[in-house]
Scaffold this motif. Structure first.
Motif, PDB file in Angstrom:
ATOM      1  N   GLN A  28      31.223   9.815  23.478  1.00 42.60           N
ATOM      2  CA  GLN A  28      31.008  10.197  22.087  1.00 42.60           C
ATOM      3  C   GLN A  28      30.049   9.218  21.447  1.00 42.60           C
ATOM      4  OE1 GLN A  28      34.481  10.443  19.577  1.00 42.60           O
ATOM      5  NE2 GLN A  28      33.264  10.431  17.717  1.00 42.60           N
ATOM      6  N   ILE A  29      28.911   9.718  20.963  1.00 43.33           N
ATOM      7  CA  ILE A  29      27.964   8.920  20.193  1.00 43.33           C
ATOM      8  C   ILE A  29      27.700   9.679  18.894  1.00 43.33           C
ATOM      9  CG2 ILE A  29      25.697   7.822  20.100  1.00 43.33           C
ATOM     10  CD1 ILE A  29      25.604   7.863  23.120  1.00 43.33           C
ATOM     11  N   ASP A  30      28.226   9.145  17.818  1.00 43.84           N
ATOM     12  CA  ASP A  30      28.120   9.812  16.521  1.00 43.84           C
ATOM     13  C   ASP A  30      28.651  11.249  16.630  1.00 43.84           C
ATOM     14  OD1 ASP A  30      27.053   7.452  15.523  1.00 43.84           O
ATOM     15  OD2 ASP A  30      24.998   8.073  15.887  1.00 43.84           O
ATOM     16  N   ASP A  31      27.825  12.254  16.346  1.00 46.25           N
ATOM     17  CA  ASP A  31      28.310  13.639  16.362  1.00 46.25           C
ATOM     18  C   ASP A  31      28.026  14.337  17.686  1.00 46.25           C
ATOM     19  OD1 ASP A  31      25.544  13.885  16.101  1.00 46.25           O
ATOM     20  OD2 ASP A  31      25.698  15.717  14.899  1.00 46.25           O
ATOM     21  N   THR A  32      27.701  13.567  18.732  1.00 43.65           N
ATOM     22  CA  THR A  32      27.413  14.170  20.031  1.00 43.65           C
ATOM     23  C   THR A  32      28.472  13.789  21.058  1.00 43.65           C
ATOM     24  OG1 THR A  32      26.032  12.308  20.773  1.00 43.65           O
ATOM     25  CG2 THR A  32      24.916  14.125  19.635  1.00 43.65           C
ATOM     26  N   LEU A  33      28.753  14.724  21.960  1.00 47.63           N
ATOM     27  CA  LEU A  33      29.566  14.447  23.140  1.00 47.63           C
ATOM     28  C   LEU A  33      28.653  14.580  24.344  1.00 47.63           C
ATOM     29  CD1 LEU A  33      32.967  16.268  22.470  1.00 47.63           C
ATOM     30  CD2 LEU A  33      32.499  13.818  22.415  1.00 47.63           C
ATOM     31  N   VAL A  34      28.457  13.489  25.048  1.00 46.41           N
ATOM     32  CA  VAL A  34      27.464  13.406  26.117  1.00 46.41           C
ATOM     33  C   VAL A  34      28.154  13.337  27.470  1.00 46.41           C
ATOM     34  CG1 VAL A  34      25.444  12.150  26.962  1.00 46.41           C
ATOM     35  CG2 VAL A  34      26.009  12.101  24.512  1.00 46.41           C
ATOM     36  N   SER A  35      27.744  14.187  28.388  1.00 51.91           N
ATOM     37  CA  SER A  35      28.311  14.171  29.725  1.00 51.91           C
ATOM     38  C   SER A  35      27.930  12.883  30.448  1.00 51.91           C
ATOM     39  CB  SER A  35      27.798  15.372  30.522  1.00 51.91           C
ATOM     40  OG  SER A  35      28.133  15.248  31.890  1.00 51.91           O
ATOM     41  N   LEU A  36      28.901  12.298  31.151  1.00 53.02           N
ATOM     42  CA  LEU A  36      28.619  11.101  31.950  1.00 53.02           C
ATOM     43  C   LEU A  36      27.657  11.392  33.094  1.00 53.02           C
ATOM     44  CD1 LEU A  36      32.044   9.263  32.139  1.00 53.02           C
ATOM     45  CD2 LEU A  36      29.921   8.394  31.166  1.00 53.02           C
ATOM     46  N   ASP A  37      27.393  12.672  33.359  1.00 55.61           N
ATOM     47  CA  ASP A  37      26.407  13.022  34.378  1.00 55.61           C
ATOM     48  C   ASP A  37      25.046  12.417  34.051  1.00 55.61           C
ATOM     49  OD1 ASP A  37      28.169  14.522  35.866  1.00 55.61           O
ATOM     50  OD2 ASP A  37      27.587  16.437  34.988  1.00 55.61           O
ATOM     51  N   LEU A  38      24.740  12.235  32.773  1.00 51.81           N
ATOM     52  CA  LEU A  38      23.452  11.669  32.375  1.00 51.81           C
ATOM     53  C   LEU A  38      23.306  10.231  32.870  1.00 51.81           C
ATOM     54  CD1 LEU A  38      23.631  14.149  30.354  1.00 51.81           C
ATOM     55  CD2 LEU A  38      22.173  12.784  28.862  1.00 51.81           C
ATOM     56  N   ILE A  39      24.454   9.565  33.034  1.00 50.10           N
ATOM     57  CA  ILE A  39      24.462   8.188  33.517  1.00 50.10           C
ATOM     58  C   ILE A  39      24.622   8.134  35.029  1.00 50.10           C
ATOM     59  CG2 ILE A  39      25.797   6.030  33.516  1.00 50.10           C
ATOM     60  CD1 ILE A  39      26.490   6.628  30.596  1.00 50.10           C
ATOM     61  N   GLU A  40      25.478   8.978  35.547  1.00 49.00           N
ATOM     62  CA  GLU A  40      25.837   8.902  36.964  1.00 49.00           C
ATOM     63  C   GLU A  40      24.838   9.589  37.889  1.00 49.00           C
ATOM     64  OE1 GLU A  40      30.685   8.655  36.513  1.00 49.00           O
ATOM     65  OE2 GLU A  40      29.757  10.618  36.777  1.00 49.00           O
ATOM     66  N   ALA A  41      24.165  10.624  37.407  1.00 40.68           N
ATOM     67  CA  ALA A  41      23.227  11.371  38.256  1.00 40.68           C
ATOM     68  C   ALA A  41      21.846  10.722  38.249  1.00 40.68           C
ATOM     69  CB  ALA A  41      23.119  12.813  37.766  1.00 40.68           C
ATOM     70  N   VAL A 152      18.592  18.624  30.863  1.00 40.96           N
ATOM     71  CA  VAL A 152      19.668  18.431  29.890  1.00 40.96           C
ATOM     72  C   VAL A 152      19.609  19.547  28.854  1.00 40.96           C
ATOM     73  CG1 VAL A 152      20.359  17.001  27.913  1.00 40.96           C
ATOM     74  CG2 VAL A 152      20.021  15.957  30.154  1.00 40.96           C
ATOM     75  N   ARG A 153      20.753  20.091  28.522  1.00 39.15           N
ATOM     76  CA  ARG A 153      20.865  21.128  27.503  1.00 39.15           C
ATOM     77  C   ARG A 153      21.770  20.637  26.373  1.00 39.15           C
ATOM     78  NH1 ARG A 153      16.556  24.101  27.946  1.00 39.15           N
ATOM     79  NH2 ARG A 153      16.631  25.883  29.382  1.00 39.15           N
ATOM     80  N   VAL A 154      21.406  20.971  25.144  1.00 42.72           N
ATOM     81  CA  VAL A 154      22.179  20.601  23.960  1.00 42.72           C
ATOM     82  C   VAL A 154      22.764  21.870  23.349  1.00 42.72           C
ATOM     83  CG1 VAL A 154      22.148  19.487  21.701  1.00 42.72           C
ATOM     84  CG2 VAL A 154      20.651  18.647  23.536  1.00 42.72           C
ATOM     85  N   THR A 155      24.070  21.888  23.169  1.00 49.78           N
ATOM     86  CA  THR A 155      24.751  23.048  22.581  1.00 49.78           C
ATOM     87  C   THR A 155      25.406  22.636  21.275  1.00 49.78           C
ATOM     88  OG1 THR A 155      25.229  23.898  24.800  1.00 49.78           O
ATOM     89  CG2 THR A 155      26.450  24.868  22.963  1.00 49.78           C
ATOM     90  N   ASN A 164      24.710  18.134  27.910  1.00 47.54           N
ATOM     91  CA  ASN A 164      25.137  18.291  29.298  1.00 47.54           C
ATOM     92  C   ASN A 164      23.966  18.386  30.270  1.00 47.54           C
ATOM     93  OD1 ASN A 164      28.176  18.604  29.316  1.00 47.54           O
ATOM     94  ND2 ASN A 164      27.640  20.158  27.794  1.00 47.54           N
ATOM     95  N   TYR A 165      24.236  17.985  31.499  1.00 43.64           N
ATOM     96  CA  TYR A 165      23.279  18.130  32.589  1.00 43.64           C
ATOM     97  C   TYR A 165      23.459  19.524  33.180  1.00 43.64           C
ATOM     98  CZ  TYR A 165      21.352  17.252  37.332  1.00 43.64           C
ATOM     99  OH  TYR A 165      20.654  17.320  38.516  1.00 43.64           O
ATOM    100  N   ASP A 166      22.421  20.338  33.096  1.00 41.63           N
ATOM    101  CA  ASP A 166      22.460  21.708  33.622  1.00 41.63           C
ATOM    102  C   ASP A 166      22.088  21.660  35.104  1.00 41.63           C
ATOM    103  OD1 ASP A 166      22.607  24.463  33.765  1.00 41.63           O
ATOM    104  OD2 ASP A 166      20.566  24.771  33.016  1.00 41.63           O
ATOM    105  N   ARG A 167      23.076  21.350  35.907  1.00 38.94           N
ATOM    106  CA  ARG A 167      22.835  21.137  37.332  1.00 38.94           C
ATOM    107  C   ARG A 167      22.809  22.475  38.090  1.00 38.94           C
ATOM    108  NH1 ARG A 167      24.450  16.417  40.372  1.00 38.94           N
ATOM    109  NH2 ARG A 167      25.750  15.836  38.589  1.00 38.94           N
ATOM    110  N   TRP A 168      21.696  22.754  38.812  1.00 37.24           N
ATOM    111  CA  TRP A 168      21.673  23.927  39.679  1.00 37.24           C
ATOM    112  C   TRP A 168      20.656  23.731  40.787  1.00 37.24           C
ATOM    113  CZ3 TRP A 168      18.733  28.839  37.873  1.00 37.24           C
ATOM    114  CH2 TRP A 168      17.656  28.505  37.046  1.00 37.24           C
ATOM    115  N   LYS A 169      20.666  24.647  41.740  1.00 35.16           N
ATOM    116  CA  LYS A 169      19.994  24.437  43.024  1.00 35.16           C
ATOM    117  C   LYS A 169      18.488  24.250  42.925  1.00 35.16           C
ATOM    118  CE  LYS A 169      19.697  29.424  43.947  1.00 35.16           C
ATOM    119  NZ  LYS A 169      20.073  30.507  44.874  1.00 35.16           N
ATOM    120  N   ILE A 170      17.849  24.814  41.900  1.00 32.81           N
ATOM    121  CA  ILE A 170      16.386  24.719  41.842  1.00 32.81           C
ATOM    122  C   ILE A 170      15.908  23.291  41.620  1.00 32.81           C
ATOM    123  CG2 ILE A 170      16.175  27.103  41.009  1.00 32.81           C
ATOM    124  CD1 ILE A 170      15.448  25.898  38.257  1.00 32.81           C
ATOM    125  N   CYS A 171      16.809  22.416  41.151  1.00 27.74           N
ATOM    126  CA  CYS A 171      16.429  21.024  40.902  1.00 27.74           C
ATOM    127  C   CYS A 171      16.918  20.084  42.008  1.00 27.74           C
ATOM    128  CB  CYS A 171      16.967  20.565  39.549  1.00 27.74           C
ATOM    129  SG  CYS A 171      16.146  21.314  38.125  1.00 27.74           S
TER     130      CYS A 171
END
Length: 222
Positions: A28-41, A152-155, A164-171
């Motif tokens: 949680q950073i201010d009004d955002t919830l950020v997936s740890l995938d941004l750090i771990e991937a 990364v996608r923001v909803t 969130n990290y939009d993880r899929w096979k094309i990447c």
């Protein structure tokens, strides 16, 4: 570690409003919830391998902020000749954007595939005509921020924004290259993340990432 008001374990940083919920893998950073995938991937776009397929594949066009529609329309005279005849026809018919099945404003697409602003190199690599014109000094608008941020996608939700990290096979090639170079996704996307959320927000994410990695290293040491 400390208990929050809901008795949920979380780690609280000293700077600004930030919390890590390990079980939910969110920050949680201010009004955002950020997936740890941004750090771990790890991630680095490998255009030579993927050929820009993210501008082609998908259920709809690229998400747009309302203010970006006018910027895309203003760019049309500059990029028009780089667009395919099919894309030009779609734009003439419905404009640069439409509302998709989820109610989001997105770029118009051709045959349920290509964004109307795609163009192709001689080797078949798909590129963004807006970005091409920007790099040639013809436009001041780089490209829609959702494109700049990808994968990364923001909803937007009622009370927060999910990042969130939009993880899929094309990447997959980008994941392999990122792992080889050991470059975390949040570092690869530093510029667009700052563009979207600001310098202070990014500094907060960096602090969380550094503390998170230290914690993981300590866990390995036992």
């Amino acid at each position: 570690m400390e208990q929050d008001s809901k008795s949920e374990q979380c780690w609280v940083c000293r700077l600004r409003s930030k919390r890590v919920f390990p079980d939910n893998k969110m920050i949680q950073i201010d009004d955002t919830l950020v997936s740890l995938d941004l750090i771990e991937a790890n991630f680095i776009c490998d255009l030579a391998q993927c050929k820009g397929i993210c501008c082609v594949e998908g259920d709809s066009g690229a998400p747009l902020e309302k203010s970006e529609i006018a910027k895309l329309e203003k760019a049309l005279p500059v990029v028009w000749n780089d667009l395919s005849p099919e894309a030009q026809a779609i734009i003439n018919k419905q404009g640069v954007a439409y509302i998709d099945c989820e109610g989001d404003i997105v770029t118009s697409i051709v045959d349920n595939k290509d964004c109307v602003f795609t163009c192709y190199d001689s080797d078949g690599t798909c590129k963004c005509a807006i970005e091409k014109a920007y790099r040639e000094g013809k436009l001041s608008f780089y490209k829609p921020v959702s494109c700049h941020l990808y994968p990364v996608r923001v909803t937007q939700y009622k009370d927060f924004r999910a990042v969130n990290y939009d993880r899929w096979k094309i990447c997959k090639a980008a994941e392999i290259l990122g792992q080889k170079e050991k470059l975390p996704l949040y570092k690869f996307l530093k510029e667009p993340l700052i563009r979207k959320f600001g310098e202070k927000w990014y500094e907060s994410l960096v602090e969380v990432a550094e503390e998170w990695r230290k914690q993981k290293e300590q866990e390995k040491l036992g």
